[in-house]
Design an enzyme around this catalytic site. Structure first.
Site, PDB file in Angstrom:
ATOM      1  N   HIS A   1      37.165  64.276  53.054  1.00  0.00           N
ATOM      2  CA  HIS A   1      36.116  64.508  52.059  1.00  0.00           C
ATOM      3  C   HIS A   1      36.677  64.607  50.642  1.00  0.00           C
ATOM      4  CE1 HIS A   1      34.581  66.589  55.725  1.00  0.00           C
ATOM      5  NE2 HIS A   1      35.682  67.298  55.621  1.00  0.00           N
TER       6      HIS A   1
ATOM      7  N   ALA B   1      37.478  15.088  37.224  1.00  0.00           N
ATOM      8  CA  ALA B   1      37.323  16.494  36.828  1.00  0.00           C
ATOM      9  C   ALA B   1      37.359  16.659  35.318  1.00  0.00           C
ATOM     10  CB  ALA B   1      38.422  17.339  37.479  1.00  0.00           C
ATOM     11  N   ALA B   2      36.882  15.639  34.599  1.00  0.00           N
ATOM     12  CA  ALA B   2      37.003  15.648  33.136  1.00  0.00           C
ATOM     13  C   ALA B   2      35.766  16.176  32.424  1.00  0.00           C
ATOM     14  CB  ALA B   2      37.310  14.240  32.629  1.00  0.00           C
TER      15      ALA B   2
ATOM     16  N   ASP C   1      32.933  17.887  41.359  1.00  0.00           N
ATOM     17  CA  ASP C   1      31.777  18.780  41.470  1.00  0.00           C
ATOM     18  C   ASP C   1      30.960  18.518  42.735  1.00  0.00           C
ATOM     19  OD1 ASP C   1      30.698  16.356  40.812  1.00  0.00           O
ATOM     20  OD2 ASP C   1      29.594  17.042  39.047  1.00  0.00           O
TER      21      ASP C   1
ATOM     22  N   ARG D   1      48.406  79.740  43.171  1.00  0.00           N
ATOM     23  CA  ARG D   1      47.152  79.996  42.475  1.00  0.00           C
ATOM     24  C   ARG D   1      47.195  81.415  41.915  1.00  0.00           C
ATOM     25  NH1 ARG D   1      44.187  80.201  48.250  1.00  0.00           N
ATOM     26  NH2 ARG D   1      44.384  82.439  48.674  1.00  0.00           N
TER      27      ARG D   1
ATOM     28  N   LYS E   1      33.149  22.896  34.391  1.00  0.00           N
ATOM     29  CA  LYS E   1      32.298  22.938  35.583  1.00  0.00           C
ATOM     30  C   LYS E   1      33.101  23.023  36.869  1.00  0.00           C
ATOM     31  CE  LYS E   1      29.945  19.203  36.652  1.00  0.00           C
ATOM     32  NZ  LYS E   1      28.870  18.191  36.745  1.00  0.00           N
TER      33      LYS E   1
END
Length: 453
Positions: free
Chosen positions: A359, A8-9, A103, A436, A21
């Site tokens: 709604h 994985a280098a 990979d 209100r 990668k």
């Protein structure tokens, strides 16, 4: 006893990315995570990840996995050079070494198990995975005798016309007797055009070396660029979707649907076109998803309908209907038989069973009891500019259209909230709250305005 080494280098320059990668994602995992997952059936005694380019980033991405050892390859001088870095780490090791590429993410665990079993049964010095490709261009060719013992490996660029007719290629997956390999690793030379140490060169120093064909050549698909990543994703998606259709899941248009292999589905789930299931998601039996929905890291109960909606990091209990155009996020928890309707966003809230938010509403940091009915346009104003506050709405409460709850605020059970109210104080059980401005009518207002012109 088997140790696993993962290469994985490399940087992966053809990916055109700042990300190493092996950290590019395929489904629910990075490429290197997939490779690690593929070898867990072998119960390896040691797992060594050889890192180089952005090695700390690779290390950090895998820190949640136990028992990994990281080996640094400071210069990337080929696969043979990478394995040479293991010499001080595996000094005295008496088992076999399985070498995998970070990979090559589509290997099945059963393929690696078969490779290791054949290696041990025949007491090989080395056993390599091979495949017969329809188009082997670019791959090294493997030549064997009638007993599958390797006589020669020739790189594609070095093959003559006759050798290129051989479609048996080297998959880059190896199992070695470690002590025999360790003895010949120092013999590798970089006397080639690339000035690299090739692991394949050890074959001429070892015996016996056997080739084992992979059942499905697509398993050894490697990722070198974005196009190959997309191709690998297509292969993985076909595997996943074939599996779930065989288990009793209906996919209306499989080509337009994506399902991570971390997802769990129950029988009689129906998935409509343009629906995407990601991460640690589970779907209960009989649920119908889509069209046009995204569900990620969420649990959906039985017989749930989700239509044109996005659900992330949330739970929806059985019998609910969600959508169209709903957004559930941030650990939203929806109880049984609820309706979450058109243009509703719910964040970090608990809604108990048989409640309706039908709604045009936003509920954030809220707790709703059972059988609450939320009127259209209801908003919880949960943020004061510094911190978030909770809204609590009791069982059986009904909120009128266009209501706003300024948190922190608590409404008791069976409260009725008049339409258009802005509620800023707690409300007791079974009360009516009207918050209100009283309506005022000024007659002949138009005439007054016109007289001023």
């Amino acid at each position: 006893m088997v140790a696993v080494a993962i290469l994985a280098a490399g940087r992966g320059t053809r990916m055109k990315s700042n990300l190493p990668k092996v950290l590019h994602r395929l489904g629910g995992y990075s490429l290197v995570e997939r490779v690690l997952n593929s070898c867990q059936l072998l119960n390896p005694s040691r797992q060594l990840v050889i890192i180089g380019y952005e090695g700390e980033q690779v290390r950090d991405s895998l820190q949640q996995l136990d028992s990994l050892e990281f080996v640094e390859q400071k210069e990337q001088l080929g696969t043979g050079h990478a394995i040479q870095q293991l010499l001080p780490h595996l000094e005295g090791f008496q088992g076999d070494l399985l070498v995998l590429n970070g990979d090559v993410p589509l290997l099945r665990p059963q393929t690696l198990e078969n490779l290791l079993n054949i290696h041990k049964t025949h007491r090989n010095a080395a056993t390599l995975l091979t495949a017969h490709l329809p188009n082997p261009k670019g791959y090294g060719r493997v030549f064997c005798d009638n007993n599958n013992l390797v006589t020669q490996i020739v790189e594609d660029r070095d093959c003559n016309a006759a050798q290129k007719q051989n479609h048996r290629i080297n998959g880059g997956i190896y199992c070695f007797n470690w002590q025999q390999l360790a003895a010949v690793l120092p013999k590798l030379s970089a006397d080639n055009d690339q000035k690299e140490y090739y692991l394949t060169d050890v074959v001429k120093f070892l015996a016996p070396v056997m080739a084992v064909d992979v059942e499905d050549y697509l398993e050894i698909t490697g990722i070198n660029d974005r196009k190959q990543l997309a191709m690998a994703n297509g292969i993985l998606q076909n595997r996943v979707k074939d599996h779930w259709m065989a288990q009793g899941v209906t996919l209306i248009d499989p080509d337009s649907i994506t399902i991570d292999d971390t997802v769990e589905l129950q029988t009689d789930v129906i998935i409509e076109p343009q629906t995407h299931l990601r991460g640690k998601t589970s779907i209960g039996k009989g649920s119908r998803l889509g069209p046009g929905s995204l569900i990620e890291n969420s649990h959906i109960g039985d017989n749930v309908t989700v239509l044109y909606s996005v659900i992330t990091e949330s739970q929806v209990a059985s019998g609910c209907r969600v959508g169209p155009y709903s957004h559930l996020r941030g650990q939203a928890q929806i109880g049984e038989s609820c309706r979450i309707g058109n243009f509703v966003e719910i964040k970090k809230s608990v809604i108990e069973q048989k409640s309706n938010v039908a709604h045009l509403s936003y509920l954030g940091d809220a707790t709703l009891g059972e059988q609450v009915n939320v009127g259209a346009g209801t908003i919880t104003a949960n943020y004061d500019g510094v911190q978030k506050h909770r809204t609590i709405i009791g069982k059986g409460t009904k909120t009128g259209a266009n209501s706003v709850f300024v948190a922190p605020v608590t409404l008791g059970e069976e409260v009725t909230v008049a339409a258009g109210s802005v509620v800023t104080h707690d409300v007791p059980d079974r009360a009516l709250v009207i918050a209100r401005q009283r309506q005022r009518i000024i007659e002949e207002w138009k005439k007054t305005i016109e007289s001023k012109k």
